[in-house]
Design an enzyme around this catalytic site. Sequence first.
Site, mmCIF file in Angstrom:
data_model
loop_
_atom_site.group_PDB
_atom_site.id
_atom_site.type_symbol
_atom_site.label_atom_id
_atom_site.label_comp_id
_atom_site.label_asym_id
_atom_site.label_seq_id
_atom_site.Cartn_x
_atom_site.Cartn_y
_atom_site.Cartn_z
ATOM 1 N N ARG A 16 0.849 -1.198 0.000
ATOM 2 C CA ARG A 16 0.000 0.000 0.000
ATOM 3 C C ARG A 16 0.888 1.252 0.000
ATOM 4 O O ARG A 16 2.120 1.137 0.049
ATOM 5 C CB ARG A 16 -0.949 0.007 1.207
ATOM 6 C CG ARG A 16 -0.260 -0.214 2.529
ATOM 7 C CD ARG A 16 -1.264 -0.624 3.613
ATOM 8 N NE ARG A 16 -0.604 -1.184 4.788
ATOM 9 C CZ ARG A 16 -0.169 -0.495 5.816
ATOM 10 N NH1 ARG A 16 -0.333 0.798 5.831
ATOM 11 N NH2 ARG A 16 0.425 -1.086 6.831
ATOM 12 N N SER A 143 12.846 10.814 5.311
ATOM 13 C CA SER A 143 11.718 11.710 5.571
ATOM 14 C C SER A 143 12.268 13.097 5.880
ATOM 15 O O SER A 143 13.391 13.216 6.406
ATOM 16 C CB SER A 143 10.929 11.201 6.786
ATOM 17 O OG SER A 143 10.048 12.207 7.250
ATOM 18 N N TYR A 156 11.269 7.944 15.236
ATOM 19 C CA TYR A 156 11.106 7.969 13.776
ATOM 20 C C TYR A 156 12.152 8.892 13.134
ATOM 21 O O TYR A 156 12.815 8.521 12.157
ATOM 22 C CB TYR A 156 9.687 8.437 13.457
ATOM 23 C CG TYR A 156 9.313 8.453 11.990
ATOM 24 C CD1 TYR A 156 8.940 7.287 11.330
ATOM 25 C CD2 TYR A 156 9.300 9.648 11.274
ATOM 26 C CE1 TYR A 156 8.577 7.306 9.986
ATOM 27 C CE2 TYR A 156 8.936 9.682 9.936
ATOM 28 C CZ TYR A 156 8.572 8.508 9.295
ATOM 29 O OH TYR A 156 8.207 8.541 7.972
ATOM 30 N N ALA A 158 15.040 9.837 14.314
ATOM 31 C CA ALA A 158 16.389 9.267 14.441
ATOM 32 C C ALA A 158 16.598 8.176 13.389
ATOM 33 O O ALA A 158 17.660 8.099 12.761
ATOM 34 C CB ALA A 158 16.590 8.701 15.841
ATOM 35 N N LYS A 160 15.133 7.937 10.488
ATOM 36 C CA LYS A 160 15.175 8.521 9.142
ATOM 37 C C LYS A 160 16.458 9.324 8.913
ATOM 38 O O LYS A 160 16.957 9.403 7.787
ATOM 39 C CB LYS A 160 13.933 9.388 8.906
ATOM 40 C CG LYS A 160 12.620 8.590 8.889
ATOM 41 C CD LYS A 160 12.604 7.557 7.798
ATOM 42 C CE LYS A 160 11.289 6.812 7.683
ATOM 43 N NZ LYS A 160 11.330 5.761 6.646
HETATM 44 P P1 NAP Z 1 2.117 2.822 4.848
HETATM 45 O O1 NAP Z 1 0.961 3.239 4.001
HETATM 46 O O2 NAP Z 1 1.914 2.634 6.311
HETATM 47 O O3 NAP Z 1 2.740 1.474 4.227
HETATM 48 C C1 NAP Z 1 3.840 0.863 4.851
HETATM 49 C C2 NAP Z 1 4.251 -0.352 4.059
HETATM 50 O O4 NAP Z 1 5.383 -0.951 4.704
HETATM 51 C C3 NAP Z 1 3.180 -1.430 3.993
HETATM 52 O O5 NAP Z 1 3.260 -2.073 2.747
HETATM 53 C C4 NAP Z 1 3.591 -2.398 5.115
HETATM 54 O O6 NAP Z 1 3.170 -3.754 4.898
HETATM 55 C C5 NAP Z 1 5.102 -2.314 4.983
HETATM 56 N N1 NAP Z 1 5.846 -2.696 6.181
HETATM 57 C C6 NAP Z 1 5.792 -2.149 7.418
HETATM 58 N N2 NAP Z 1 6.680 -2.755 8.235
HETATM 59 C C7 NAP Z 1 7.301 -3.699 7.476
HETATM 60 C C8 NAP Z 1 8.326 -4.647 7.726
HETATM 61 N N3 NAP Z 1 8.888 -4.770 8.947
HETATM 62 N N4 NAP Z 1 8.714 -5.466 6.728
HETATM 63 C C9 NAP Z 1 8.163 -5.384 5.495
HETATM 64 N N5 NAP Z 1 7.204 -4.485 5.185
HETATM 65 C C10 NAP Z 1 6.773 -3.665 6.169
HETATM 66 O O7 NAP Z 1 3.332 3.869 4.726
HETATM 67 P P2 NAP Z 1 3.650 5.006 3.636
HETATM 68 O O8 NAP Z 1 3.031 6.265 4.093
HETATM 69 O O9 NAP Z 1 3.388 4.496 2.268
HETATM 70 O O10 NAP Z 1 5.215 5.173 3.870
HETATM 71 C C11 NAP Z 1 6.191 4.466 3.116
HETATM 72 C C12 NAP Z 1 7.587 4.937 3.508
HETATM 73 O O11 NAP Z 1 7.675 6.354 3.301
HETATM 74 C C13 NAP Z 1 7.914 4.709 4.981
HETATM 75 O O12 NAP Z 1 9.278 4.384 5.118
HETATM 76 C C14 NAP Z 1 7.630 6.057 5.615
HETATM 77 O O13 NAP Z 1 8.357 6.253 6.800
HETATM 78 C C15 NAP Z 1 8.090 6.980 4.506
HETATM 79 N N6 NAP Z 1 7.487 8.324 4.600
HETATM 80 C C16 NAP Z 1 6.152 8.508 4.535
HETATM 81 C C17 NAP Z 1 5.630 9.796 4.626
HETATM 82 C C18 NAP Z 1 4.156 10.068 4.554
HETATM 83 O O14 NAP Z 1 3.775 11.230 4.748
HETATM 84 N N7 NAP Z 1 3.318 9.097 4.268
HETATM 85 C C19 NAP Z 1 6.492 10.884 4.785
HETATM 86 C C20 NAP Z 1 7.843 10.658 4.850
HETATM 87 C C21 NAP Z 1 8.349 9.377 4.745
HETATM 88 P P3 NAP Z 1 1.710 -4.275 5.449
HETATM 89 O O15 NAP Z 1 0.673 -3.620 4.548
HETATM 90 O O16 NAP Z 1 1.757 -5.751 5.254
HETATM 91 O O17 NAP Z 1 1.637 -3.819 6.862
#
Ligand code: NAP
Length: 248
Positions: A16, A143, A156, A158, A160
């Site tokens: 996702r 991030s 988080y 730390a 990133k």
């Molecule tokens: P998300 O919608 O919560 O999706 C997280 C994904 O990571 C899911 O597919 C989840 O799998 C998977 N996951 C979590 N823990 C895992 C593990 N230990 N091993 C394998 N897969 C794992 O998050 P997102 O918003 O798309 O964020 C993606 C990345 O971008 C993250 O690293 C986040 O920190 C970074 N980020 C996001 C934002 C933001 O605003 N959204 C901003 C800055 C950085 P399941 O579906 O099976 O749980």
Amino acid sequence: MELLKNKVALITGASRGIGKGIALAFAKNGANIAFTYLSSEEKAKDLEMELAQFGVKAKGYKSDAGDFKASDELVTSVVNEFGTIDILVNNAGITRDTLLMRMSEQQWDEVMNANLKSVFNLTKAVQRPMLKAKKGSIINMSSVVGVKGNAGQSNYAASKAGIIGFSKSIALELGSRNIRCNAIAPGFIETEMTGKLDEKVVQQWRDSIPLKRGGNSDDVANLALFLASDMSAYITGQCVNVCGGMLT
Ligand code: NAP
């Protein structure tokens, strides 16, 4: 345009959100996709089918990116099935937000394992096929919070910030082998991760961003596509913000 024709990409956490957006953008550009998830079995099956519609090979693997042995085994399985790995996107990540005063050791460790140790685990494992192929592009999802810090997210932030230091070091270590390593620092990207937040807080975020909107997964996927492709052949060791001007 098929910027990644016949390349093999491994993307962690693509069931996702941003990871899914990256998988779709890569598949549209001709890459074969191996991706991971932790628990979203059904979403992963759906994504496999969606990706296959672009005429590429696609397979989802249930694998905990924070587990060293599982990550090593994952890379072996992907290489056996796909032949090699040209691109690694370390995208998997979680939040366990709270003030330091209330933060438990478990909340610290969970975030460090899923966000930072995972990047070490997978990068170390993909070194083998990339060194053999004498090429590779590694993209690590940091991030803006890792660049500037954020109250209530010390674990988080730390993790990133650690990703940025790690990415720059790997770029220095592996540059002579034609393996590039860059980090992406998204700002506020509207996904399930941010869907947990209060709508009022979300609107305040949107209002404070110079481009007056939250980002979407395509905004991040477009940069990942550029960094994965030969269009960025002379770019390594960089961290690029995708944040609508939130951090300048
Ligand atoms: P998300 O919608 O919560 O999706 C997280 C994904 O990571 C899911 O597919 C989840 O799998 C998977 N996951 C979590 N823990 C895992 C593990 N230990 N091993 C394998 N897969 C794992 O998050 P997102 O918003 O798309 O964020 C993606 C990345 O971008 C993250 O690293 C986040 O920190 C970074 N980020 C996001 C934002 C933001 O605003 N959204 C901003 C800055 C950085 P399941 O579906 O099976 O749980």
